[in-house]
Design a protein around this motif. Structure first.
Motif, PDB file in Angstrom:
ATOM      1  N   VAL A 168     -11.327 -10.099   2.918  1.00  0.00           N
ATOM      2  CA  VAL A 168     -11.790  -9.598   1.620  1.00  0.00           C
ATOM      3  C   VAL A 168     -13.256  -9.182   1.708  1.00  0.00           C
ATOM      4  N   PHE A 169     -13.924  -9.500   2.820  1.00  0.00           N
ATOM      5  CA  PHE A 169     -15.339  -9.160   2.993  1.00  0.00           C
ATOM      6  C   PHE A 169     -15.510  -7.933   3.890  1.00  0.00           C
ATOM      7  N   GLU A 170     -16.607  -7.234   3.657  1.00  0.00           N
ATOM      8  CA  GLU A 170     -16.937  -6.066   4.478  1.00  0.00           C
ATOM      9  C   GLU A 170     -17.340  -6.487   5.885  1.00  0.00           C
ATOM     10  N   GLY A 171     -18.075  -7.584   5.995  1.00  0.00           N
ATOM     11  CA  GLY A 171     -18.435  -8.121   7.299  1.00  0.00           C
ATOM     12  C   GLY A 171     -19.446  -7.295   8.063  1.00  0.00           C
ATOM     13  N   ASN A 172     -20.384  -6.704   7.348  1.00  0.00           N
ATOM     14  CA  ASN A 172     -21.380  -5.842   8.006  1.00  0.00           C
ATOM     15  C   ASN A 172     -22.744  -6.515   8.148  1.00  0.00           C
ATOM     16  N   GLU A 194     -18.410 -18.401  -0.875  1.00  0.00           N
ATOM     17  CA  GLU A 194     -17.318 -18.043  -1.784  1.00  0.00           C
ATOM     18  C   GLU A 194     -17.756 -17.046  -2.851  1.00  0.00           C
ATOM     19  N   ASP A 195     -19.019 -17.117  -3.275  1.00  0.00           N
ATOM     20  CA  ASP A 195     -19.470 -16.228  -4.344  1.00  0.00           C
ATOM     21  C   ASP A 195     -20.166 -14.972  -3.831  1.00  0.00           C
ATOM     22  N   ASP A 196     -20.143 -14.745  -2.510  1.00  0.00           N
ATOM     23  CA  ASP A 196     -20.657 -13.479  -1.980  1.00  0.00           C
ATOM     24  C   ASP A 196     -19.744 -12.335  -2.410  1.00  0.00           C
ATOM     25  N   GLU A 197     -20.310 -11.133  -2.479  1.00  0.00           N
ATOM     26  CA  GLU A 197     -19.531  -9.983  -2.925  1.00  0.00           C
ATOM     27  C   GLU A 197     -18.358  -9.716  -1.984  1.00  0.00           C
ATOM     28  N   ALA A 198     -17.173  -9.621  -2.562  1.00  0.00           N
ATOM     29  CA  ALA A 198     -15.980  -9.246  -1.793  1.00  0.00           C
ATOM     30  C   ALA A 198     -15.872  -7.726  -1.805  1.00  0.00           C
ATOM     31  N   LYS A 199     -15.826  -7.145  -0.613  1.00  0.00           N
ATOM     32  CA  LYS A 199     -15.811  -5.685  -0.501  1.00  0.00           C
ATOM     33  C   LYS A 199     -14.958  -5.306   0.711  1.00  0.00           C
ATOM     34  N   PRO A 200     -13.634  -5.409   0.588  1.00  0.00           N
ATOM     35  CA  PRO A 200     -12.757  -5.183   1.737  1.00  0.00           C
ATOM     36  C   PRO A 200     -12.806  -3.751   2.246  1.00  0.00           C
ATOM     37  N   ILE A 201     -12.546  -3.600   3.555  1.00  0.00           N
ATOM     38  CA  ILE A 201     -12.657  -2.286   4.195  1.00  0.00           C
ATOM     39  C   ILE A 201     -11.319  -1.812   4.769  1.00  0.00           C
ATOM     40  N   THR A 231      -9.759  -0.688   9.872  1.00  0.00           N
ATOM     41  CA  THR A 231     -11.079  -1.151  10.292  1.00  0.00           C
ATOM     42  C   THR A 231     -11.178  -2.658  10.042  1.00  0.00           C
ATOM     43  N   ARG A 232     -11.750  -3.376  11.019  1.00  0.00           N
ATOM     44  CA  ARG A 232     -11.932  -4.814  10.883  1.00  0.00           C
ATOM     45  C   ARG A 232     -13.386  -5.152  10.579  1.00  0.00           C
ATOM     46  N   PRO A 233     -13.624  -6.273   9.875  1.00  0.00           N
ATOM     47  CA  PRO A 233     -15.006  -6.718   9.687  1.00  0.00           C
ATOM     48  C   PRO A 233     -15.641  -7.058  11.036  1.00  0.00           C
ATOM     49  N   ALA A 234     -16.897  -6.676  11.209  1.00  0.00           N
ATOM     50  CA  ALA A 234     -17.585  -6.980  12.470  1.00  0.00           C
ATOM     51  C   ALA A 234     -18.011  -8.446  12.530  1.00  0.00           C
ATOM     52  N   PHE A 235     -18.322  -9.036  11.377  1.00  0.00           N
ATOM     53  CA  PHE A 235     -18.776 -10.430  11.333  1.00  0.00           C
ATOM     54  C   PHE A 235     -18.204 -11.080  10.077  1.00  0.00           C
ATOM     55  N   SER A 236     -17.285 -12.024  10.258  1.00  0.00           N
ATOM     56  CA  SER A 236     -16.637 -12.644   9.090  1.00  0.00           C
ATOM     57  C   SER A 236     -16.562 -14.156   9.244  1.00  0.00           C
ATOM     58  N   VAL A 237     -17.709 -14.746   9.573  1.00  0.00           N
ATOM     59  CA  VAL A 237     -17.784 -16.201   9.699  1.00  0.00           C
ATOM     60  C   VAL A 237     -18.071 -16.795   8.318  1.00  0.00           C
ATOM     61  N   MET A 238     -17.222 -17.703   7.883  1.00  0.00           N
ATOM     62  CA  MET A 238     -17.330 -18.230   6.531  1.00  0.00           C
ATOM     63  C   MET A 238     -18.069 -19.569   6.477  1.00  0.00           C
ATOM     64  N   ASP A 239     -18.798 -19.765   5.404  1.00  0.00           N
ATOM     65  CA  ASP A 239     -19.485 -21.023   5.128  1.00  0.00           C
ATOM     66  C   ASP A 239     -18.465 -21.991   4.513  1.00  0.00           C
ATOM     67  N   LYS A 240     -18.277 -23.160   5.128  1.00  0.00           N
ATOM     68  CA  LYS A 240     -17.274 -24.123   4.644  1.00  0.00           C
ATOM     69  C   LYS A 240     -17.891 -25.297   3.884  1.00  0.00           C
ATOM     70  N   THR A 241     -19.160 -25.191   3.522  1.00  0.00           N
ATOM     71  CA  THR A 241     -19.849 -26.306   2.866  1.00  0.00           C
ATOM     72  C   THR A 241     -19.117 -26.764   1.607  1.00  0.00           C
ATOM     73  N   LYS A 242     -18.666 -25.827   0.805  1.00  0.00           N
ATOM     74  CA  LYS A 242     -18.053 -26.157  -0.488  1.00  0.00           C
ATOM     75  C   LYS A 242     -16.796 -27.012  -0.320  1.00  0.00           C
ATOM     76  N   ILE A 243     -15.898 -26.610   0.571  1.00  0.00           N
ATOM     77  CA  ILE A 243     -14.649 -27.355   0.731  1.00  0.00           C
ATOM     78  C   ILE A 243     -14.898 -28.719   1.378  1.00  0.00           C
ATOM     79  N   ILE A 294      -7.664 -20.445  -1.107  1.00  0.00           N
ATOM     80  CA  ILE A 294      -8.265 -20.826   0.167  1.00  0.00           C
ATOM     81  C   ILE A 294      -8.272 -19.624   1.105  1.00  0.00           C
ATOM     82  N   ARG A 295      -9.469 -19.129   1.372  1.00  0.00           N
ATOM     83  CA  ARG A 295      -9.608 -18.031   2.342  1.00  0.00           C
ATOM     84  C   ARG A 295      -9.717 -18.609   3.747  1.00  0.00           C
ATOM     85  N   THR A 296      -8.947 -18.049   4.655  1.00  0.00           N
ATOM     86  CA  THR A 296      -8.982 -18.529   6.033  1.00  0.00           C
ATOM     87  C   THR A 296      -9.120 -17.346   6.977  1.00  0.00           C
ATOM     88  N   SER A 297      -9.179 -17.611   8.287  1.00  0.00           N
ATOM     89  CA  SER A 297      -9.423 -16.522   9.242  1.00  0.00           C
ATOM     90  C   SER A 297      -8.765 -16.796  10.589  1.00  0.00           C
TER      91      SER A 297
END
Length: 286
Positions: A106-110, A117-124, A249-261, A148-151
């Protein structure tokens, strides 16, 4: 734990949930066949929830063929958005809490930053768009939800990157693997455990959460680890994504912060390579 119903039970995560449920001794959980729980059959979903009366519904059903989605837009949209809306509505009508599985796509990953979780979702790509629309459909209908977003999901079940690499490594002497797409692999058994932890917590801290294994890697380094751990003799060459063009096209960088969960549910998340070792061990047992 209250009664649980799993939609998409035959897929990779559904099979992992079944394995973990057995390991944990959880019996009040239903894994209906696809024909009995088709996410596009609105009336059947209502009927199924009315009969089973689950407290939790886990939605593992998804269209996940990222490249094919570019051509099969309507089908991807139907499963990932319309189906999610149908299920959320059925949950609302039957008083069930929905655990809906989504994606880092769901993220651009640029940008090189941990995604919150509250970062802008901008799928590509189409897949990412339909998964985001599915999230929005759930939140619009059903207050009692955990998204739950996973990767980079893999396991000993179904088709996934790990099993594909093991197959190709046994057939070829040399492989070219993309090195400039960075994220985190997720062992689906670990995700299944996290889902059970959320349900057993009795928490009503509804909303969006990120879950992947700990750490950061590229597809190239992931493949190298698979071959190192499995002791597969194959030469792996790092290549840029531009050398292996795909429809989506795939996100170049899509490492998620897991602090919240981690903080909300007191969840300990394994390091990705440790989980990979366990998965390969299980594949060899099969």
């Amino acid at each position: 734990m209250s009664k649980i119903l799993v939609i998409g039970a035959g897929g990779q995560l559904g099979q992992c949930l079944k394995t973990v449920a057995e390991r944990r001794g959880i019996n009040d959980i239903v894994f209906p066949a696809e024909q009995d729980a088709n996410i596009l059959n609105k009336d059947r979903l209502y009927e199924l929830l009315a009969i089973e009366k689950p407290f939790f519904v886990i939605n593992c059903a998804a269209y996940t063929a990222v490249d094919k989605a570019e051509d099969e837009v309507d089908l991807a949209k139907a499963i990932n958005e319309t189906g999610a809306a149908y299920l959320a509505t059925a949950c609302l009508a039957n008083g069930a809490t929905l655990i809906h599985v989504s994606t880092d796509f769901v993220f651009e990953g640029n940008k090189v930053k941990l995604l919150k979780e509250d970062d802008e979702a901008k799928p590509i790509n189409v897949y990412g768009v339909t998964k985001l629309d599915g999230e929005l459909a759930v939140t619009a209908v059903l207050p009692a939800h955990f998204i739950i977003r996973t990767s980079w999901l893999y396991s000993e079940y179904a088709n996934n990157f790990v099993k594909t690499m093991l197959k190709l490594g046994a057939e070829r002497d040399e492989l070219n693997i993309i090195a400039d797409q960075v994220g985190t692999p997720t062992y689906a058994i670990d995700l299944a455990n996290a889902i059970f932890d959320i349900m057993s917590s009795s928490s009503t801290a509804y909303g969006v959460y990120h879950y992947s294994n700990e750490g950061v890697t590229s597809w190239f380094d992931f493949a190298k680890a698979i071959f190192d751990i499995s002791k597969t003799a194959v030469k792996v060459n790092p290549i840029p994504g531009s050398a292996y063009p795909t429809k989506a096209t795939r996100p170049a960088f899509s490492v998620m912060d897991k602090t919240k969960i981690k903080e909300t549910f007191n969840i300990q998340i394994p390091y990705w390579r440790d989980s990979l070792i366990e998965c390969i061990k299980q594949i060899k047992i099969q």
